[in-house]
Design a protein around this motif. Structure first.
Motif, PDB file in Angstrom:
ATOM      1  N   LEU A 163      -5.454   3.123  -6.313  1.00 33.43           N
ATOM      2  CA  LEU A 163      -5.738   4.556  -6.346  1.00 33.43           C
ATOM      3  C   LEU A 163      -4.940   5.146  -7.502  1.00 33.43           C
ATOM      4  O   LEU A 163      -3.725   4.966  -7.583  1.00 33.43           O
ATOM      5  CB  LEU A 163      -5.316   5.183  -5.017  1.00 33.43           C
ATOM      6  CG  LEU A 163      -5.598   6.652  -4.762  1.00 33.43           C
ATOM      7  CD1 LEU A 163      -7.074   6.966  -4.923  1.00 33.43           C
ATOM      8  CD2 LEU A 163      -5.144   7.014  -3.347  1.00 33.43           C
ATOM      9  N   SER A 191      -8.294   9.854  -9.566  1.00 33.98           N
ATOM     10  CA  SER A 191      -8.887  10.174  -8.261  1.00 33.98           C
ATOM     11  C   SER A 191      -8.105  11.224  -7.489  1.00 33.98           C
ATOM     12  O   SER A 191      -8.643  11.853  -6.585  1.00 33.98           O
ATOM     13  CB  SER A 191      -8.987   8.906  -7.404  1.00 33.98           C
ATOM     14  OG  SER A 191      -9.903   7.993  -7.968  1.00 33.98           O
ATOM     15  N   LEU A 208     -13.840   4.388  -2.820  1.00 35.16           N
ATOM     16  CA  LEU A 208     -13.312   3.277  -3.613  1.00 35.16           C
ATOM     17  C   LEU A 208     -13.725   1.910  -3.071  1.00 35.16           C
ATOM     18  O   LEU A 208     -13.826   0.948  -3.838  1.00 35.16           O
ATOM     19  CB  LEU A 208     -11.789   3.367  -3.687  1.00 35.16           C
ATOM     20  CG  LEU A 208     -11.249   4.465  -4.607  1.00 35.16           C
ATOM     21  CD1 LEU A 208      -9.755   4.674  -4.381  1.00 35.16           C
ATOM     22  CD2 LEU A 208     -11.508   4.126  -6.070  1.00 35.16           C
ATOM     23  N   GLN A 253       0.816  -1.207   0.000  1.00 34.93           N
ATOM     24  CA  GLN A 253       0.000   0.000   0.000  1.00 34.93           C
ATOM     25  C   GLN A 253       0.857   1.266   0.000  1.00 34.93           C
ATOM     26  O   GLN A 253       0.433   2.316  -0.477  1.00 34.93           O
ATOM     27  CB  GLN A 253      -0.925   0.019   1.221  1.00 34.93           C
ATOM     28  CG  GLN A 253      -2.093  -0.934   1.131  1.00 34.93           C
ATOM     29  CD  GLN A 253      -3.011  -0.638  -0.034  1.00 34.93           C
ATOM     30  OE1 GLN A 253      -3.476   0.484  -0.199  1.00 34.93           O
ATOM     31  NE2 GLN A 253      -3.264  -1.643  -0.859  1.00 34.93           N
ATOM     32  N   GLN A 266      -8.054  -1.995 -12.994  1.00 35.93           N
ATOM     33  CA  GLN A 266      -8.676  -2.175 -11.674  1.00 35.93           C
ATOM     34  C   GLN A 266      -9.343  -3.554 -11.568  1.00 35.93           C
ATOM     35  O   GLN A 266      -9.217  -4.240 -10.534  1.00 35.93           O
ATOM     36  CB  GLN A 266      -9.687  -1.057 -11.416  1.00 35.93           C
ATOM     37  CG  GLN A 266     -10.248  -0.988 -10.011  1.00 35.93           C
ATOM     38  CD  GLN A 266      -9.294  -0.401  -8.995  1.00 35.93           C
ATOM     39  OE1 GLN A 266      -8.344  -1.075  -8.581  1.00 35.93           O
ATOM     40  NE2 GLN A 266      -9.535   0.845  -8.601  1.00 35.93           N
ATOM     41  N   LYS A 303      -8.685   6.248   0.559  1.00 32.52           N
ATOM     42  CA  LYS A 303      -9.455   5.433  -0.389  1.00 32.52           C
ATOM     43  C   LYS A 303     -10.920   5.356   0.028  1.00 32.52           C
ATOM     44  O   LYS A 303     -11.824   5.397  -0.827  1.00 32.52           O
ATOM     45  CB  LYS A 303      -8.842   4.032  -0.497  1.00 32.52           C
ATOM     46  CG  LYS A 303      -7.478   4.026  -1.178  1.00 32.52           C
ATOM     47  CD  LYS A 303      -6.915   2.616  -1.346  1.00 32.52           C
ATOM     48  CE  LYS A 303      -5.580   2.668  -2.089  1.00 32.52           C
ATOM     49  NZ  LYS A 303      -5.036   1.341  -2.399  1.00 32.52           N
ATOM     50  N   SER A 327      -1.042   2.291  -5.222  1.00 36.63           N
ATOM     51  CA  SER A 327      -1.451   3.378  -6.122  1.00 36.63           C
ATOM     52  C   SER A 327      -0.610   3.404  -7.386  1.00 36.63           C
ATOM     53  O   SER A 327       0.509   2.885  -7.427  1.00 36.63           O
ATOM     54  CB  SER A 327      -1.357   4.732  -5.398  1.00 36.63           C
ATOM     55  OG  SER A 327      -0.041   4.983  -4.945  1.00 36.63           O
TER      56      SER A 327
END
Length: 721
Positions: free
Chosen positions: A86, A131, A337, A21, A72, A332, A58
């Motif tokens: 993201l 985003s 999301l 992450q 995605q 997120k 991301s």
């Protein structure tokens, strides 16, 4: 931890999933070929990602509805916990509809316009899967040699703060970041606009007092407007690179400014801690950055390659990783999301959001308000459409009007200045006159002179290419190319009125241009509708109102030059003084060619005497100041009154003047309008040597006018008792 959903998710995550992450990668790691590459990539990078690609948090630099949906979907199919990716990008002054560069937008002195532009940019980008935007750039800048001045809003802390707030509110919307908005990233924290010698990625060295007084306010304004991310800068500050600087990121950003969002590094800036000489290896660099508070590693791959070893060797605590992951997951969730990983993409009709008539109209309005009339001797402008005109200059027939950081802007969709002027004037001819490259062609110049000789007016288009400003585009010479100057001189020999149109991404040394031009229009890089905006101003359909927010020097040797400088112990008070031992140059005046806030209008505005309802201010009181602006001309016009204050005696040195307020409004032909400013003690406060902000009792000067130049200002003295 406060959110049960995120707490529960965090408890289920393995260490690899948590570290993933914290890693940001470009789209090519997911098979995309359209990502923007704005820095070096380690050849070994893919080996770090190979086994962890479905843990990544991301992606930057790609967009497009189909591509992002495909990435995605594939990612979620392979992700154990189904934590969505993201997608982030540099949406700086538009997505496909390109608006003027930020330094041009700033020249509008219109915060609402900037908010509308940010909203429109967000709507387009969100419709194609983005985003988060890496904007606004809140860096205060004073050196036109630095290429990234084009991405800033100028040299003034107050104005930059107003604009930073407007950008954030436009990108993010009012209450929550819905599917038509973006999360904003304020950058580059901190002090990046003060790089030495105007050279990209260079050292920043200033006192903390000066940093807090001048550079911190605009970042603070963006944070207070609830920007969701902050990007660290490449530079050192207070002797330590910001990406590994705990004092900057923890004590100032987290504690003082109460920022609780995501901190992201700039491209490879964690890895560059090694080059700065504060880390011996990538493991130490990762440790420094994580302890300083950097949540997301953009493209150094230090976190994904080093954090597990650092945990095992007990050099970092798992809590640092958990807190960073918590902030990322919270972002997120705020973006929706977890409820919809596609943020409405699957049902959106992109054409109803992108490059619409409404957005094109806004782009034209923004371009018109950003253009600055720098000179207009003998009312050369506007021209009559029946006048015969020679349009000269290779840039006049170029589609390169979008400027750097225009992302998905299509140059071929942009009208050239030639195309727009040909649609206005009945008698107009064109000659290239020079090549955009700096070599001089006698034949091309002679052809241009021969054509211009037969026309009443000459419109000469000069300036820079978009690649000559932006990131990694520093210059030591800020004149336009010699071949353009040589041609302008030849045209001037004809004795005809010359209107010079300047396309640029930075302030320039316009001394030669000024000498040989009867009128000068500064267009910046005006965006998708820039050519049409210029044509309307040249023909008088639009009355120019733009005012520069960076000082234009007479010579590169004056840089950095800015209006809100400190006095010296030997100030040059009289421009004509013969005394040698004063703070001055032997070969140039001290004052700039064009001062901060300068810009002319076709309306001949006259300013009256400044009046105040009291010359004393006390605790819990204020002073009401007013001034009348007259418009005796036959043209309605927008007037911008700028209000400045000078503190005559303080604990530390103070600027010779500081912008405290401004107001822009229409003053109709043949009428007058009152401009009002209420002064309270907050307008007199400043950062003292103890780093605290409060006012001192004493004398002040209030000034109002159309620019920061003393010649333009009406003044009155008052006292704080």
């Amino acid at each position: 931890m406060l959110d049960n959903f995120i707490d529960n998710l965090l408890k289920q995550m393995t260490l690899d999933e948590k570290i993933g992450q914290l890693q940001q990668v470009t789209g090519d790691f997911f098979g995309s070929s359209g990502g923007a590459i704005t820095g070096p990539i380690d050849d070994q990078a893919k080996k770090y990602i190979k086994d962890n690609v479905y843990n990544i948090g991301s992606v930057l630099g790609i967009s497009g509805k189909k591509e992002i949906i495909d990435i995605q979907k594939n990612f979620l199919q392979h992700s154990r916990l189904k934590i969505p990716l993201l997608f982030m990008a540099d949406i700086i002054h538009g997505y496909k509809t390109i608006f003027p560069i930020p330094l041009g937008l700033a020249a509008s002195w219109d915060p609402k316009l900037i908010k509308d532009v940010a909203q429109a940019s967000a709507d387009e980008a969100a419709a194609e899967g983005i985003s988060v935007t890496f904007s606004p750039m809140a860096d205060l800048v004073r050196d036109p040699r630095w290429g990234r001045v084009m991405e800033s809003t100028g040299e003034d802390p107050f104005l930059n703060s107003i604009y930073a707030k407007a950008f954030v509110e436009g990108y993010q919307g009012k209450d929550r970041i819905d599917n038509n908005h973006l999360a904003a990233t304020v950058k580059h924290f901190a002090g990046y606009g003060a790089v030495e010698a105007g050279r990209e990625y260079n050292t920043v060295d200033m006192s903390e007092w000066r940093f807090r007084s001048e550079y911190l306010p605009s970042y603070k304004a963006a944070v207070e407007a609830k920007a969701q991310l902050v990007m660290t800068s490449f530079n050192t500050l207070f002797g330590i690179p910001v990406t590994g600087n705990r004092y900057i990121l923890q004590d100032i950003l987290r504690k003082e400014l109460s920022f609780d969002g995501v901190i992201i590094s700039d491209w490879n800036s964690i890895g560059e801690l090694i080059d700065h000489g504060v880390a011996e290896n990538m493991g130490q660099a990762a440790s420094l950055a994580l302890k300083a508070g950097v949540d997301i590693d953009m493209m150094s791959f230090s976190y994904i390659s080093q954090l597990e070893n650092l945990i095992d060797s007990k050099k970092i605590n798992i809590d640092l990783i958990d807190h960073a992951v918590y902030r990322i997951l919270s972002l997120k969730k705020k973006l929706g999301l977890f409820d919809d990983p596609f943020r409405g993409l699957e049902t959106k009709k992109v054409n109803s959001h992108v490059f619409t008539d409404e957005k094109l109209a806004l782009a034209q309005k923004a371009a018109e308000e950003s253009i600055v009339l720098l000179k207009n001797d003998d009312k050369t402008l506007p021209l009559n459409i029946d006048d015969s005109v020679a349009l000269v200059g290779d840039i006049g027939d170029s589609h390169d009007l979008l400027g750097s950081w225009s992302f998905k802007g299509d140059k071929l969709s942009v009208k050239t200045i030639k195309e727009s002027l040909y649609s206005k004037f009945k008698k107009i001819v064109f000659a290239k006159g020079y090549k955009t490259a700096s070599d001089f062609s006698s034949k091309m110049a002679e052809e241009a002179v021969a054509i211009a000789k037969k026309q009443k007016y000459i419109i000469f288009v000069a300036g820079l290419e978009s690649e000559q400003s932006g990131e990694a585009s520093s210059l030591t010479d800020i004149k336009i190319a010699d071949n353009q100057i040589r041609l302008l001189k030849k045209l001037a020999e004809l004795g005809k009125p010359i209107i010079t149109l300047l396309v640029t991404g930075r302030p320039l040394d316009l001394t030669e241009i000024q000498k040989y031009s009867n009128a000068i229009l500064l267009a910046w890089f005006p965006g998708t509708k820039g050519a049409d905006a210029l044509a309307k101003i040249i023909t008088g359909e639009t009355n120019p109102s733009g005012k520069i927010t960076m000082t234009f020097p007479r010579n590169v040797g004056q840089t950095p030059i800015y209006y809100n400088h400190f006095n010296t112990g030997r100030p040059l008070l009289d421009k004509n003084a013969d005394e040698k031992y004063l703070s001055k140059y032997l070969d140039s005046p001290n004052d700039p060619l064009y001062p901060f806030g300068f810009g002319l209008s076709y309306s001949n505005f006259k300013i009256g005497q400044l009046t105040v309802d009291s010359k004393e201010i006390k605790e819990n009181s204020s002073i009401l100041a007013s001034i009348i602006v007259h418009n005796p001309s036959k043209l309605d016009g927008d007037a911008t009154v700028q209000w400045y204050i000078r503190d005559l005696s303080a604990e530390v040195v103070r600027p010779v003047k500081e912008l405290k307020f401004f107001e822009k409004k229409l003053v109709k032909a043949g009428s007058s309008s009152k401009f009002i400013f209420r002064i309270d003690l907050s307008d007199l406060s400043y950062v003292h040597s103890n780093k605290k902000m409060y006012p001192d009792k004493g004398k002040f000067i209030l000034a109002a006018g159309f620019s920061s130049s003393d010649d333009d200002l009406s003044c009155v003295e008052f006292i704080y008792k």
